[in-house]
Design a protein around this motif. Sequence first.
Motif, PDB file in Angstrom:
ATOM      1  N   ASN A  99      19.197  11.230   2.156  1.00 25.83           N
ATOM      2  CA  ASN A  99      17.930  10.709   2.677  1.00 25.83           C
ATOM      3  C   ASN A  99      17.852   9.187   2.605  1.00 25.83           C
ATOM      4  O   ASN A  99      16.806   8.614   2.895  1.00 25.83           O
ATOM      5  CB  ASN A  99      16.745  11.344   1.959  1.00 25.83           C
ATOM      6  N   GLY A 100      18.961   8.547   2.191  1.00 23.81           N
ATOM      7  CA  GLY A 100      18.988   7.080   2.256  1.00 23.81           C
ATOM      8  C   GLY A 100      18.911   6.375   0.929  1.00 23.81           C
ATOM      9  O   GLY A 100      18.413   5.241   0.855  1.00 23.81           O
ATOM     10  N   ALA A 101      19.397   7.028  -0.142  1.00 22.80           N
ATOM     11  CA  ALA A 101      19.401   6.390  -1.453  1.00 22.80           C
ATOM     12  C   ALA A 101      20.199   5.090  -1.410  1.00 22.80           C
ATOM     13  O   ALA A 101      21.106   4.960  -0.601  1.00 22.80           O
ATOM     14  CB  ALA A 101      20.028   7.339  -2.484  1.00 22.80           C
ATOM     15  N   PRO A 102      19.870   4.134  -2.267  1.00 19.47           N
ATOM     16  CA  PRO A 102      18.749   4.158  -3.197  1.00 19.47           C
ATOM     17  C   PRO A 102      17.449   3.604  -2.587  1.00 19.47           C
ATOM     18  O   PRO A 102      16.407   3.674  -3.216  1.00 19.47           O
ATOM     19  CB  PRO A 102      19.238   3.241  -4.321  1.00 19.47           C
ATOM     20  N   MET A 103      17.517   3.103  -1.340  1.00 19.88           N
ATOM     21  CA  MET A 103      16.313   2.512  -0.740  1.00 19.88           C
ATOM     22  C   MET A 103      16.409   2.559   0.788  1.00 19.88           C
ATOM     23  O   MET A 103      17.429   2.209   1.365  1.00 19.88           O
ATOM     24  CB  MET A 103      16.177   1.057  -1.195  1.00 19.88           C
ATOM     25  N   ARG A 104      15.329   3.007   1.402  1.00 16.37           N
ATOM     26  CA  ARG A 104      15.246   3.055   2.857  1.00 16.37           C
ATOM     27  C   ARG A 104      13.854   2.602   3.269  1.00 16.37           C
ATOM     28  O   ARG A 104      13.026   2.294   2.412  1.00 16.37           O
ATOM     29  CB  ARG A 104      15.463   4.482   3.348  1.00 16.37           C
ATOM     30  N   VAL A 105      13.613   2.548   4.557  1.00 18.17           N
ATOM     31  CA  VAL A 105      12.243   2.293   5.004  1.00 18.17           C
ATOM     32  C   VAL A 105      11.707   3.543   5.691  1.00 18.17           C
ATOM     33  O   VAL A 105      12.470   4.416   6.106  1.00 18.17           O
ATOM     34  CB  VAL A 105      12.141   1.073   5.958  1.00 18.17           C
ATOM     35  N   ALA A 106      10.379   3.650   5.778  1.00 17.63           N
ATOM     36  CA  ALA A 106       9.724   4.711   6.545  1.00 17.63           C
ATOM     37  C   ALA A 106       8.623   4.048   7.358  1.00 17.63           C
ATOM     38  O   ALA A 106       7.777   3.328   6.812  1.00 17.63           O
ATOM     39  CB  ALA A 106       9.151   5.782   5.624  1.00 17.63           C
ATOM     40  N   ILE A 107       8.668   4.262   8.670  1.00 18.23           N
ATOM     41  CA  ILE A 107       7.708   3.641   9.598  1.00 18.23           C
ATOM     42  C   ILE A 107       7.131   4.790  10.415  1.00 18.23           C
ATOM     43  O   ILE A 107       7.679   5.179  11.440  1.00 18.23           O
ATOM     44  CB  ILE A 107       8.410   2.614  10.513  1.00 18.23           C
ATOM     45  N   PRO A 108       6.019   5.395   9.949  1.00 22.29           N
ATOM     46  CA  PRO A 108       5.654   6.722  10.433  1.00 22.29           C
ATOM     47  C   PRO A 108       5.164   6.787  11.871  1.00 22.29           C
ATOM     48  O   PRO A 108       5.105   7.876  12.424  1.00 22.29           O
ATOM     49  CB  PRO A 108       4.557   7.151   9.447  1.00 22.29           C
ATOM     50  N   HIS A 120       2.876  -4.614   8.140  1.00 23.65           N
ATOM     51  CA  HIS A 120       1.790  -3.629   8.179  1.00 23.65           C
ATOM     52  C   HIS A 120       1.859  -2.735   6.934  1.00 23.65           C
ATOM     53  O   HIS A 120       2.942  -2.284   6.560  1.00 23.65           O
ATOM     54  CB  HIS A 120       1.904  -2.780   9.451  1.00 23.65           C
ATOM     55  N   PRO A 121       0.705  -2.474   6.295  1.00 18.24           N
ATOM     56  CA  PRO A 121       0.754  -1.698   5.050  1.00 18.24           C
ATOM     57  C   PRO A 121       1.395  -0.321   5.180  1.00 18.24           C
ATOM     58  O   PRO A 121       1.916   0.215   4.205  1.00 18.24           O
ATOM     59  CB  PRO A 121      -0.724  -1.581   4.627  1.00 18.24           C
ATOM     60  N   LEU A 122       1.373   0.257   6.375  1.00 15.47           N
ATOM     61  CA  LEU A 122       2.000   1.585   6.539  1.00 15.47           C
ATOM     62  C   LEU A 122       3.521   1.539   6.399  1.00 15.47           C
ATOM     63  O   LEU A 122       4.144   2.544   6.070  1.00 15.47           O
ATOM     64  CB  LEU A 122       1.684   2.144   7.938  1.00 15.47           C
ATOM     65  N   THR A 123       4.107   0.402   6.707  1.00 14.89           N
ATOM     66  CA  THR A 123       5.570   0.305   6.641  1.00 14.89           C
ATOM     67  C   THR A 123       6.001   0.307   5.182  1.00 14.89           C
ATOM     68  O   THR A 123       5.635  -0.568   4.409  1.00 14.89           O
ATOM     69  CB  THR A 123       6.068  -0.957   7.371  1.00 14.89           C
ATOM     70  N   MET A 124       6.769   1.310   4.842  1.00 14.70           N
ATOM     71  CA  MET A 124       6.988   1.621   3.432  1.00 14.70           C
ATOM     72  C   MET A 124       8.452   1.443   3.040  1.00 14.70           C
ATOM     73  O   MET A 124       9.362   1.831   3.778  1.00 14.70           O
ATOM     74  CB  MET A 124       6.568   3.078   3.212  1.00 14.70           C
ATOM     75  N   LEU A 125       8.620   0.849   1.876  1.00 19.52           N
ATOM     76  CA  LEU A 125       9.933   0.791   1.233  1.00 19.52           C
ATOM     77  C   LEU A 125      10.009   2.040   0.361  1.00 19.52           C
ATOM     78  O   LEU A 125       9.174   2.236  -0.518  1.00 19.52           O
ATOM     79  CB  LEU A 125       9.970  -0.476   0.382  1.00 19.52           C
ATOM     80  N   VAL A 126      10.975   2.867   0.624  1.00 22.51           N
ATOM     81  CA  VAL A 126      11.015   4.195  -0.006  1.00 22.51           C
ATOM     82  C   VAL A 126      12.177   4.294  -0.994  1.00 22.51           C
ATOM     83  O   VAL A 126      13.318   3.958  -0.663  1.00 22.51           O
ATOM     84  CB  VAL A 126      11.167   5.285   1.081  1.00 22.51           C
ATOM     85  N   PHE A 127      11.848   4.770  -2.192  1.00 24.94           N
ATOM     86  CA  PHE A 127      12.860   4.971  -3.237  1.00 24.94           C
ATOM     87  C   PHE A 127      12.988   6.439  -3.621  1.00 24.94           C
ATOM     88  O   PHE A 127      13.954   6.819  -4.290  1.00 24.94           O
ATOM     89  CB  PHE A 127      12.486   4.179  -4.490  1.00 24.94           C
ATOM     90  N   PRO A 183       6.467  13.844   1.543  1.00 31.55           N
ATOM     91  CA  PRO A 183       5.867  12.975   0.519  1.00 31.55           C
ATOM     92  C   PRO A 183       6.873  11.933   0.016  1.00 31.55           C
ATOM     93  O   PRO A 183       7.746  12.232  -0.801  1.00 31.55           O
ATOM     94  CB  PRO A 183       5.497  13.973  -0.601  1.00 31.55           C
ATOM     95  N   TRP A 184       6.767  10.730   0.527  1.00 34.92           N
ATOM     96  CA  TRP A 184       7.678   9.656   0.123  1.00 34.92           C
ATOM     97  C   TRP A 184       7.128   8.920  -1.090  1.00 34.92           C
ATOM     98  O   TRP A 184       5.899   8.834  -1.258  1.00 34.92           O
ATOM     99  CB  TRP A 184       7.846   8.622   1.234  1.00 34.92           C
ATOM    100  N   SER A 185       7.979   8.316  -1.887  1.00 40.64           N
ATOM    101  CA  SER A 185       7.555   7.491  -3.024  1.00 40.64           C
ATOM    102  C   SER A 185       8.083   6.070  -2.858  1.00 40.64           C
ATOM    103  O   SER A 185       9.277   5.884  -2.602  1.00 40.64           O
ATOM    104  CB  SER A 185       8.095   8.067  -4.339  1.00 40.64           C
ATOM    105  N   GLY A 186       7.179   5.113  -3.016  1.00 35.60           N
ATOM    106  CA  GLY A 186       7.588   3.716  -2.869  1.00 35.60           C
ATOM    107  C   GLY A 186       6.366   2.826  -2.764  1.00 35.60           C
ATOM    108  O   GLY A 186       5.306   3.165  -3.301  1.00 35.60           O
ATOM    109  N   TYR A 187       6.493   1.718  -2.052  1.00 35.10           N
ATOM    110  CA  TYR A 187       5.355   0.818  -1.846  1.00 35.10           C
ATOM    111  C   TYR A 187       5.552   0.084  -0.527  1.00 35.10           C
ATOM    112  O   TYR A 187       6.614   0.223   0.111  1.00 35.10           O
ATOM    113  CB  TYR A 187       5.193  -0.160  -3.022  1.00 35.10           C
TER     114      TYR A 187
END
Length: 319
Positions: A220-229, A202-209, A146-150
């Motif tokens: 896990n990549g603080a303070p910001m990473r990407v997630a491309i599932p 693409h909306p799935l590509t997420m900036l994760v905080f 469960p990632w948090s971001g936008y």
Amino acid sequence: MSRFTIPPIASSEITPEAVWLSRRKWLQQVGAGAVALGAGGFLPAGAAGEATEPLPATPNPDYWLSNRQTSEKDVTSYNNFYEFGTGKTDPLRHAGSMQTRPWTVTIEGEVVKPRSFDIDDLLKLASIEERIYRLRCVEAWSMVIPWSGYSLSTLLKQVEPTSKAKYVEFVTVVQPEAMPGLNDRIIEWPYVEGLRIDEAMHPLTMLVFGVYGKMLPNQNGAPMRVAIPWKYGFKSGKSIVKIRLRETMPVTSWVGIAPNEYGFYANVNPTVPHPRWSQASERRIGDGFFAPRVDTLMYNGYGDQVASLYAGMDLAKYY
Ligand code: MTE
């Protein structure tokens, strides 16, 4: 281009269970009671990964998965972050000394409005949502997180990509004092990843905080990473400091090391094996060492959303 023919990401696959077990045993021994064992995971007391700040996030039902989530302990203790070493527990053990404030993310290149953002302003740029994503690593292990971001597109729209912006390059942080893995020279640091612009938008590509309702732990990549599932995990750059929009395809870290083994696209594809092992099935972290492997899904199960991005492309050639 290729400086190393046997990348260490692959050697860790050869005996992942054995390596994990021996590290676990080692931690039990040296920890002398300071090791908290969980189901399939472990977390040395006082190590990085514990008790980050809460990050309230609203669950987004569009990205809900019924799969059982991987335990927080496993997600925060079994990591790839080579700046801290090539072992899966090295990031947990060493990443605590990485400085994540102050932190600036610079966006440059083919944009109308290049600028730098303070990380705390990026946290306020859009509402933080929780999305449950599958993660499938090239080494054939997987997690549900469960990632948090936008969406990354929210940020990219702020800087207005020009018509020449065909690719997006992510450049990650280098902190020599905090990162013992930099001495290995496995990778020509910094770690660099990239996407085609339509993949990045693409909306799935997420900036994760954050993860599990808390700010990202350093490993896990603080303070910001990407997630491309829908792509193998190595595409998801951690601890990003620069986003560069480009007309030409960037030479990403693993493509630079072994282009015959790791492609720029790196879409999860069970029908295209890695040259040295199959990609048809995966081991879910936390299921136990003797649990049967499960079939890997095309685009990691996100085909309905992303297959159209690759219409007409030969996926065996553009792996
Ligand atoms: N980002 C940086 N900066 N350095 C790395 O070594 N490893 C990648 C990716 N991002 C890596 C990185 C790889 S190989 C994977 S599988 C994922 O991070 C792992 O993310 P996780 O440890 O949060 O599961």
